[in-house]
Enzyme design. Structure first.
Site, PDB file in Angstrom:
ATOM      1  N   ALA A   9       0.870  -1.181   0.000  1.00 38.48           N
ATOM      2  CA  ALA A   9       0.000   0.000   0.000  1.00 38.48           C
ATOM      3  C   ALA A   9       0.906   1.231   0.000  1.00 38.48           C
ATOM      4  CB  ALA A   9      -0.868  -0.026   1.248  1.00 38.48           C
ATOM      5  N   GLY A  35       0.795  -4.975   0.946  1.00 42.18           N
ATOM      6  CA  GLY A  35      -0.382  -5.048   0.079  1.00 42.18           C
ATOM      7  C   GLY A  35      -0.075  -5.683  -1.269  1.00 42.18           C
ATOM      8  N   GLU A  39      -0.352  -9.261  -0.643  1.00 40.41           N
ATOM      9  CA  GLU A  39      -1.788  -9.537  -0.420  1.00 40.41           C
ATOM     10  C   GLU A  39      -2.559  -9.524  -1.734  1.00 40.41           C
ATOM     11  OE1 GLU A  39      -1.861  -6.372   2.531  1.00 40.41           O
ATOM     12  OE2 GLU A  39      -2.650  -7.797   3.985  1.00 40.41           O
ATOM     13  N   GLU A  68       4.691  -4.973   7.193  1.00 37.48           N
ATOM     14  CA  GLU A  68       3.928  -3.905   7.848  1.00 37.48           C
ATOM     15  C   GLU A  68       4.364  -3.653   9.286  1.00 37.48           C
ATOM     16  OE1 GLU A  68       2.621  -6.376   6.026  1.00 37.48           O
ATOM     17  OE2 GLU A  68       1.028  -5.593   4.737  1.00 37.48           O
TER      18      GLU A  68
HETATM   19  N1  CAA Z   1       4.642   3.313  -0.543  1.00 39.32           N
HETATM   20  C1  CAA Z   1       5.043   4.483  -1.048  1.00 39.32           C
HETATM   21  N2  CAA Z   1       6.194   4.631  -1.721  1.00 39.32           N
HETATM   22  C2  CAA Z   1       6.979   3.554  -1.842  1.00 39.32           C
HETATM   23  C3  CAA Z   1       6.626   2.297  -1.327  1.00 39.32           C
HETATM   24  C4  CAA Z   1       5.394   2.199  -0.658  1.00 39.32           C
HETATM   25  N3  CAA Z   1       4.948   1.046  -0.158  1.00 39.32           N
HETATM   26  N4  CAA Z   1       7.617   1.432  -1.593  1.00 39.32           N
HETATM   27  C5  CAA Z   1       8.554   2.103  -2.273  1.00 39.32           C
HETATM   28  N5  CAA Z   1       8.168   3.389  -2.433  1.00 39.32           N
HETATM   29  C6  CAA Z   1       8.896   4.466  -3.088  1.00 39.32           C
HETATM   30  C7  CAA Z   1      10.062   4.948  -2.240  1.00 39.32           C
HETATM   31  O1  CAA Z   1       9.622   5.885  -1.275  1.00 39.32           O
HETATM   32  C8  CAA Z   1      10.950   5.560  -3.292  1.00 39.32           C
HETATM   33  O2  CAA Z   1      10.425   6.822  -3.646  1.00 39.32           O
HETATM   34  P1  CAA Z   1      11.414   8.120  -3.768  1.00 39.32           P
HETATM   35  O3  CAA Z   1      12.332   7.742  -4.901  1.00 39.32           O
HETATM   36  O4  CAA Z   1      10.473   9.222  -4.077  1.00 39.32           O
HETATM   37  O5  CAA Z   1      12.116   8.226  -2.470  1.00 39.32           O
HETATM   38  C9  CAA Z   1      10.740   4.639  -4.496  1.00 39.32           C
HETATM   39  O6  CAA Z   1       9.520   3.956  -4.267  1.00 39.32           O
HETATM   40  C10 CAA Z   1      11.848   3.600  -4.629  1.00 39.32           C
HETATM   41  O7  CAA Z   1      11.951   2.902  -3.390  1.00 39.32           O
HETATM   42  P2  CAA Z   1      13.333   2.714  -2.615  1.00 39.32           P
HETATM   43  O8  CAA Z   1      14.272   3.834  -2.881  1.00 39.32           O
HETATM   44  O9  CAA Z   1      13.013   2.451  -1.171  1.00 39.32           O
HETATM   45  O10 CAA Z   1      13.866   1.392  -3.332  1.00 39.32           O
HETATM   46  P3  CAA Z   1      14.847   0.282  -2.740  1.00 39.32           P
HETATM   47  O11 CAA Z   1      15.179  -0.603  -3.889  1.00 39.32           O
HETATM   48  O12 CAA Z   1      15.943   0.908  -1.954  1.00 39.32           O
HETATM   49  O13 CAA Z   1      13.940  -0.545  -1.668  1.00 39.32           O
HETATM   50  C11 CAA Z   1      11.960  -1.690  -0.947  1.00 39.32           C
HETATM   51  C12 CAA Z   1      12.865  -1.303  -2.130  1.00 39.32           C
HETATM   52  C13 CAA Z   1      12.700  -2.671  -0.020  1.00 39.32           C
HETATM   53  C14 CAA Z   1      10.730  -2.383  -1.542  1.00 39.32           C
HETATM   54  C15 CAA Z   1      11.565  -0.426  -0.140  1.00 39.32           C
HETATM   55  O14 CAA Z   1      11.063   0.558  -1.050  1.00 39.32           O
HETATM   56  C16 CAA Z   1      10.502  -0.662   0.889  1.00 39.32           C
HETATM   57  O15 CAA Z   1      10.786  -1.167   1.954  1.00 39.32           O
HETATM   58  N6  CAA Z   1       9.242  -0.277   0.590  1.00 39.32           N
HETATM   59  C17 CAA Z   1       8.137  -0.372   1.514  1.00 39.32           C
HETATM   60  C18 CAA Z   1       7.640  -1.830   1.650  1.00 39.32           C
HETATM   61  C19 CAA Z   1       6.535  -1.887   2.672  1.00 39.32           C
HETATM   62  O16 CAA Z   1       6.704  -1.572   3.830  1.00 39.32           O
HETATM   63  N7  CAA Z   1       5.329  -2.340   2.232  1.00 39.32           N
HETATM   64  C20 CAA Z   1       4.191  -2.443   3.085  1.00 39.32           C
HETATM   65  C21 CAA Z   1       3.328  -1.228   2.976  1.00 39.32           C
HETATM   66  S1  CAA Z   1       2.011  -1.182   4.151  1.00 39.32           S
HETATM   67  C22 CAA Z   1       0.786  -2.143   3.495  1.00 39.32           C
HETATM   68  O17 CAA Z   1       0.911  -2.688   2.426  1.00 39.32           O
HETATM   69  C23 CAA Z   1      -0.464  -2.239   4.324  1.00 39.32           C
HETATM   70  C24 CAA Z   1      -1.413  -3.290   3.908  1.00 39.32           C
HETATM   71  O18 CAA Z   1      -1.297  -4.423   4.352  1.00 39.32           O
HETATM   72  C25 CAA Z   1      -2.523  -3.023   3.065  1.00 39.32           C
END
Ligand code: CAA
Length: 256
Positions: free
Chosen positions: A64, A107, A110, A130
């Site tokens: 998400a 998400g 999911e 999460e």
């Molecule tokens: N939401 C918003 N933006 C996101 C994102 C997310 N889930 N995942 C990645 N992005 C964005 C980053 O902020 C970044 O944007 P900027 O360039 O503007 O800073 C861009 O995508 C590239 O990401 P990274 O620089 O972080 O890329 P990376 O290769 O270094 O890392 C990653 C990749 C490990 C996937 C890392 O991006 C990450 O940990 N992302 C979040 C994963 C996460 O926590 N997902 C769960 C979300 S909560 C959820 O899903 C709730 C639910 O159950 C419904």
């Protein structure tokens, strides 16, 4: 016009590619609305027999959209339950195949689990991170992952936020099959074409029957399967399928 998904058709297979590369396909409200609308359109289109849902080489979807969720507060989220809108995919009656390369997190994992079949590239990484954000999975992750991989592994992944690679996901029965990344979408389309060439009525019934196994008790599920099975004897495709077998020819399910 959709801005965050790309749509193609390959014969009787509808392909939806999540296309929000700058955010690793983070599932914001707009993307989910576009996805839901296109899924419903493919489901209503008699020329389409199966759907493939994929992302990019780097990410199926990284979850998400955290930045969009950041300022959401309770109880406002209670009244505007944004996750409820994700569930359009569960109303799709045709088979939906997730073709996952790269990150399928939160998400994203999911969403893949809401599809009927997951094909994974060798590069795929699945996880429910999460907990790192001070929340828990909210689109079925704690339920579907547990049913797929069992309690101990689901607990480990959900409590620690650890990711698993494609091989581990296959061994844990989360995914149907792992394929080389370059062949992922082609393999998914091939599988979709095979399914779309079969009896559409039997395919819908088969999907419904397997979902009963997933969602209900054994007794209820077997009862539902029996009723679906018997109803297929009223279709021209049952006559065609069995006649073709007896006559040693390929069945033609295009009519009816
Ligand atoms: N939401 C918003 N933006 C996101 C994102 C997310 N889930 N995942 C990645 N992005 C964005 C980053 O902020 C970044 O944007 P900027 O360039 O503007 O800073 C861009 O995508 C590239 O990401 P990274 O620089 O972080 O890329 P990376 O290769 O270094 O890392 C990653 C990749 C490990 C996937 C890392 O991006 C990450 O940990 N992302 C979040 C994963 C996460 O926590 N997902 C769960 C979300 S909560 C959820 O899903 C709730 C639910 O159950 C419904």
């Amino acid at each position: 016009m959709a801005e965050m998904i790309v749509t193609e058709t390959h014969g009787r297979v509808g392909l939806i590619r999540l296309d929000r590369p700058k955010a690793l396909n983070a599932l914001c409200d707009q993307l989910m609305a576009e996805l839901g609308e296109q899924l419903l359109a493919f489901d209503a289109d008699r020329a389409i027999g199966a759907v493939v849902l994929t992302g990019s080489e780097k990410a199926f979807a990284a979850g998400a959209d955290i930045k969009e969720m950041q300022d959401r507060r309770y109880p406002a989220v209670l009244f505007d339950d944004f996750i409820a809108r994700w569930e359009t995919i569960l109303r799709i009656r045709k088979p939906v195949i997730a073709a996952v390369a790269g990150f399928a997190l939160g998400g994203g994992c999911e969403l893949a689990m809401m599809c009927d079949i997951i094909l994974a590239a060798e590069t795929a990484r699945f996880g429910q991170p999460e907990i790192n954000l001070g929340i828990i999975p909210g689109a079925g992750g704690s339920q579907r992952l547990t049913r797929a991989v069992g309690k101990s592994k689901a607990m480990e992944l959900i409590l620690s936020g650890r990711m698993m690679d494609a091989g581990e996901a296959e061994r844990a029965n989360l995914v149907a099959r792992v394929v080389p990344a370059a062949e992922l979408v082609g393999e998914a389309i091939k599988l979709g074409e095979r399914i779309a060439g079969l009896s559409p009525v039997a395919v819908l019934a088969a999907k419904q029957a397997v979902n009963r196994a997933y969602e209900t008790t054994l007794t209820e599920g077997v009862r539902a399967e029996r009723s679906l099975f018997l109803s297929l004897f009223g279709t021209p495709h049952q006559r065609e399928g069995m006649a073709a077998f007896a006559e040693k020819r390929k069945p033609d399910f295009s009519a009816g």
